[in-house]
Motif scaffolding. Structure first.
Motif, short mmCIF file in Angstrom:
data_model
loop_
_atom_site.label_atom_id
_atom_site.label_comp_id
_atom_site.label_asym_id
_atom_site.label_seq_id
_atom_site.Cartn_x
_atom_site.Cartn_y
_atom_site.Cartn_z
N LYS A 1 0.82 -1.21 0.00
CA LYS A 1 0.00 0.00 0.00
C LYS A 1 0.85 1.26 0.00
O LYS A 1 2.05 1.19 -0.08
N GLU B 1 -14.57 5.51 6.51
CA GLU B 1 -14.72 5.73 7.94
C GLU B 1 -16.15 6.12 8.30
O GLU B 1 -16.65 5.77 9.37
N GLN C 1 -3.86 5.09 4.17
CA GLN C 1 -4.10 4.44 5.46
C GLN C 1 -4.40 5.48 6.53
O GLN C 1 -3.95 6.61 6.44
N PRO C 2 -5.16 5.10 7.56
CA PRO C 2 -5.43 6.04 8.64
C PRO C 2 -4.13 6.52 9.28
O PRO C 2 -3.19 5.73 9.37
N PRO C 3 -4.05 7.76 9.74
CA PRO C 3 -5.13 8.75 9.80
C PRO C 3 -5.20 9.68 8.60
O PRO C 3 -5.81 10.73 8.71
#
Lengths: 300, 527
Positions: A156, A254, A242-244
């Protein structure tokens, strides 16, 4: 040295030509109100992305700056998410990633699509038939599935998403470029270059590519829209940002769990995505109208 | 004239629908996972699979609400004084769904096959303990023998994992077939399993060996029991509202809140025992090999506030290596590392973690304090944890991955932190997560994710296993839990809570003690 000067002169000429043409096209595009509006919208979007740190009201990553899941209010115009982050600020920052990914991956497809397509169209014969077989197989994969597969292999992260979306956009461009090159290479000025003994790369770069660029640009514009959607889809599926990270697709993901209780978590990033993609598409359509010979003929 | 016909038609229709309702009284459980792999109790380790398996298979013993063992398939049992064997006396006349008598031989077959590594048991083998063999005395009497004293035997036999399987079905068709076509003695018979869609069970009309704590004996009241896989929380909530399902598992706290105010629905919250949702820190890799880093994570997290905020007060912050409802829970973990971000920063500074390049993340030896953490669940909780850790200069690099990818990263030791939870009633679960033998390796997916090998821990685990009195066991487990806290091998985050919402016309739903799995045997559905 002399050779270099001639080359730089040519490059300068080429740049001037491009600038002149851009102004001409700008005026042409603005003739259609839809396209004019989308140009303005896109300009705003670019400004938003560039000025994000200055204009976003709050830190997009700070949690609990407000009560979690608070509805849109004066204080938080787009509400807050489940961790009490400001959705407006996250949306503004999200434009950066969407634009960068959209433009860079379209550029990626453009560069490689033009290279593949020109080689295939220019040389013809066996080279052409092999390359086009590959492209045909490539076209058989739905772009998103293909991008998913690439991200799975590469891992990713934004860079890989750009590459994945870019790679999945190459075959369509390569096909169009090849078709254009096939007709351009029969033109007399190409034959003339051949006759004076110009090398192939020079013929391709100086005579063929500039002449196929107009239709390629249209397709690339549409590709930007597709790339933004693909990148957001990858993030939504958990395979992209990817978070955040503040990214529209990730924000949609989300918000998905809270859709029944907090519509603002999905509606605003969804709107941002919708408006951006629509603007890019409208612009692309207008460009096609102006550039595609079939459209021009039907208008006259 | 017209109106009379209409009346007759309406009456007929009413009659028809009520007949249909009588003939096919169906209750549907909305399940939040759809990737079930096996329905064989000997093999499973998933609570989602067990939820189905529990209805099809019976245990020898069960626990009443007070946690005392009561008879089920066994009428009585005697534990040897030295805890090296247990003798069971079965109820007569128990039959598997395929007609095979459920006798002592069936139990011997079941336990022998669990102990056989070729079966690939993931959890049952751990609960079977130091199994030596089963001695069959007569049709209804058998003794399970152990190689060393095993104090936790009863807590294993109450679990679904050690339920008897039909030897005829397994021998005739093989383990792979059995995993998809389970044959037990339970109140419901397996009918079909359409992967990623649903599982259907029908009632076992022969059934009359209900456990002592059931509300009735004889066949179940409902005719059909369905399990529908609906992964999306909000879709499950909508399915409850439309009546498509009667019970919704693991409902989102916000939905629970909404259903609590609705008279048509009841809410059940079960604080599940075992290991809470816990961040396991890999001690074999930089930077989590530094105890200071691990302790700082504890001090940096205000878990009560985080969990309260993320789950709207419905879920509880974890306060121990074991969940607070688990037998032998050591309460000393609560407040062992109080929330104190200043202290977290001080610990890090002292250990040499300073932000030298001004990017907000501390570093040491030129390497960032960045902890890679692949996860497959609890994304929102982890984003909140990530934000808190960032405040003290720790970068928790959370990545949402697939189960397959996670397992690969764990086995290849390519992670610094991982998220585990384990539903269990007995503290022996700690062995699964802490024994040296359970350190994952390529091709060997096990749960010592902290990669911590310690002869002290191994010895404590072995001693606890063979301890003969509950007090002795608990004191050994307390020592173990304190040791683990002191080493800061893992950061317990949130206690698992079963948040179940069900239609209020559904009565008789019972919950298994400790893991709060729904038991549908006594369920009735009012109109």
């Amino acid at each position: 040295m002399k050779r270099f000067r001639r080359l730089s002169e040519e490059t300068g000429q080429w740049c001037r030509y491009v600038l002149k043409r851009s102004w001409y096209w700008y005026k042409k595009i603005a003739e259609s109100p839809g396209a004019a509006i989308s140009l303005v919208l896109l300009l705003l979007l670019v400004l938003m992305a560039v000025l994000a740190p200055a204009i976003s009201p709050r830190d997009p990553y700070a949690t609990y700056i407000g009560p979690r899941l608070s509805a849109p209010s004066w204080q938080f115009p787009f509400g807050t998410d489940v961790l009490g982050r400001d959705i407006l600020s996250r949306m503004i920052y999200g434009s950066q990633l969407s634009l960068v990914v959209g433009i860079l991956s379209a550029a990626f497809s453009l560069v490689f699509g033009v290279i593949l397509g020109s080689i295939s169209g220019f040389y013809g014969g066996k080279v052409d038939s092999v390359l086009m077989k590959v492209v045909d197989i490539w076209l058989g994969f739905p772009p998103l599935i293909f991008a998913l597969a690439i991200v799975t292999i590469l891992g990713k992260g934004v860079n890989n998403v750009i590459m994945a979306v870019g790679i999945s956009g190459i075959p369509r461009l390569a096909r169009i470029v090849r078709a254009q090159v096939l007709s351009v290479r029969e033109m007399s000025f190409v034959e003339a270059s051949h006759a004076i003994g110009a090398p192939s790369w020079r013929i391709i770069m100086i005579h063929i590519v500039p002449n196929v660029l107009s239709s390629v640009i249209v397709l690339s514009t549409l590709q930007v829209a597709g790339a933004i959607i693909s990148a957001a889809s990858l993030s939504f599926l958990g395979m992209g940002a990817q978070p955040p990270t503040a990214e529209w697709g990730l924000m949609l993901n989300e918000g998905r769990a809270y859709m029944r209780h907090a519509w603002w978590m999905t509606v605003f990033p969804g709107m941002a995505l919708f408006i951006t993609v629509m603007a890019v598409n409208l612009l692309g359509d207008r460009l096609r109208e102006l550039l595609d010979p079939r459209y021009r003929r039907s208008r006259n | 004239m017209h109106r009379r016909w209409l009346g007759v038609l309406l009456g007929l229709l009413l009659l028809l629908t009520s007949v249909a309702a009588l003939a096919d009284l169906t209750v549907v459980w909305g399940e939040d996972r759809d990737d079930l792999a096996t329905l064989d109790p000997r093999i499973t380790q998933s609570r989602h699979e067990l939820q189905v398996i529990r209805q099809v298979f019976d245990s020898l013993i069960t626990l009443d609400d007070a946690g005392n063992p009561v008879p089920w398939l066994a009428e009585s049992w005697d534990v040897a004084a030295d805890y090296t064997s247990i003798t069971f006396h079965l109820k007569p006349g128990i039959l598997f769904h395929d007609g095979t008598p459920c006798n002592a031989d069936a139990f011997k077959f079941t336990y022998d096959s669990i102990a056989d590594p070729a079966t690939g048991s993931q959890a049952a083998i751990d609960y079977l303990g130091p199994y030596k063999g089963t001695v069959v005395h007569d049709d209804l009497t058998f003794t399970v023998e152990y190689t060393r004293p095993y104090g936790a035997m009863i807590s294993g036999f109450v679990l679904t994992y050690l339920a008897p399987v039909s030897p005829t079905a397994v021998q005739a068709n093989g383990d792979a077939w059995f995993a998809e076509n389970p044959v037990g003695t339970g109140p419901f018979k397996f009918v079909e399993w359409v992967r990623r869609s649903h599982i259907t069970l029908v009632k076992n009309t022969e059934y009359n060996w209900a456990p002592a704590n059931a509300l009735h004996n004889g066949p179940a009241y409902i005719d059909t029991l369905g399990f529908k896989f609906i992964k999306e929380n909000s879709t499950r909530a909508a399915a409850l509202e439309t009546g498509e399902i009667h019970v919704g598992d693991l409902m989102d706290p916000l939905d629970v809140m909404a259903f609590e105010g609705d008279d048509d629905f009841d809410v059940f919250l079960g604080r599940v025992g075992g290991v809470p949702v816990t961040l396991y820190l890999n001690t074999s890799r930089f930077p989590t090999n530094d105890r200071a880093v691990r302790q700082a994570i504890f001090h940096a997290l205000d878990l009560e506030t985080i969990v309260d905020n993320v789950f709207f007060g419905y879920l509880k912050a974890a306060t121990g290596v074991l969940a607070s409802s688990t037998f032998c829970y050591w309460p000393g973990g609560d407040g062992y590392y109080p929330y104190d971000p200043a202290k977290a920063e001080a610990i890090l500074e002292e250990a040499g973690w300073v932000d030298t390049n001004g990017n907000g993340i501390r570093d040491k030896f030129g390497q960032e304090l960045s902890i890679y953490c692949p996860i497959i669940f609890k994304a929102t909780l982890m984003t909140a944890v990530q934000a808190e850790l960032r405040k003290v200069g720790i970068d928790l690099n959370v990545e949402n991955v697939t189960k397959a990818r996670q397992d690969e990263l764990i086995m290849n030791n390519e992670y610094e932190a991982g998220l585990v939870r384990w539903v269990a009633t007995d503290p022996s679960v700690l062995g699964i997560l802490m024994h040296t033998d359970n350190i994952p390796a390529p091709g060997y997916f096990k749960f010592n994710w902290q990669h911590y090998s310690s002869s002290v821990i191994d010895r404590l685990l072995a001693e606890a296993e063979s301890a003969t009195s509950p007090d002795e066991r608990c004191s050994i487990y307390a020592t173990l839990q304190e040791l683990v806290y002191d080493l800061a091998l893992m950061v317990p985050l949130q206690e698992t809570t079963q948040t179940v919402v069900y239609a209020s016309n559904l009565t008789g739903l019972r919950w298994e003690v400790g893991n709060y799995q729904a038991i549908f045997y006594d369920v009735q559905l009012a109109d």
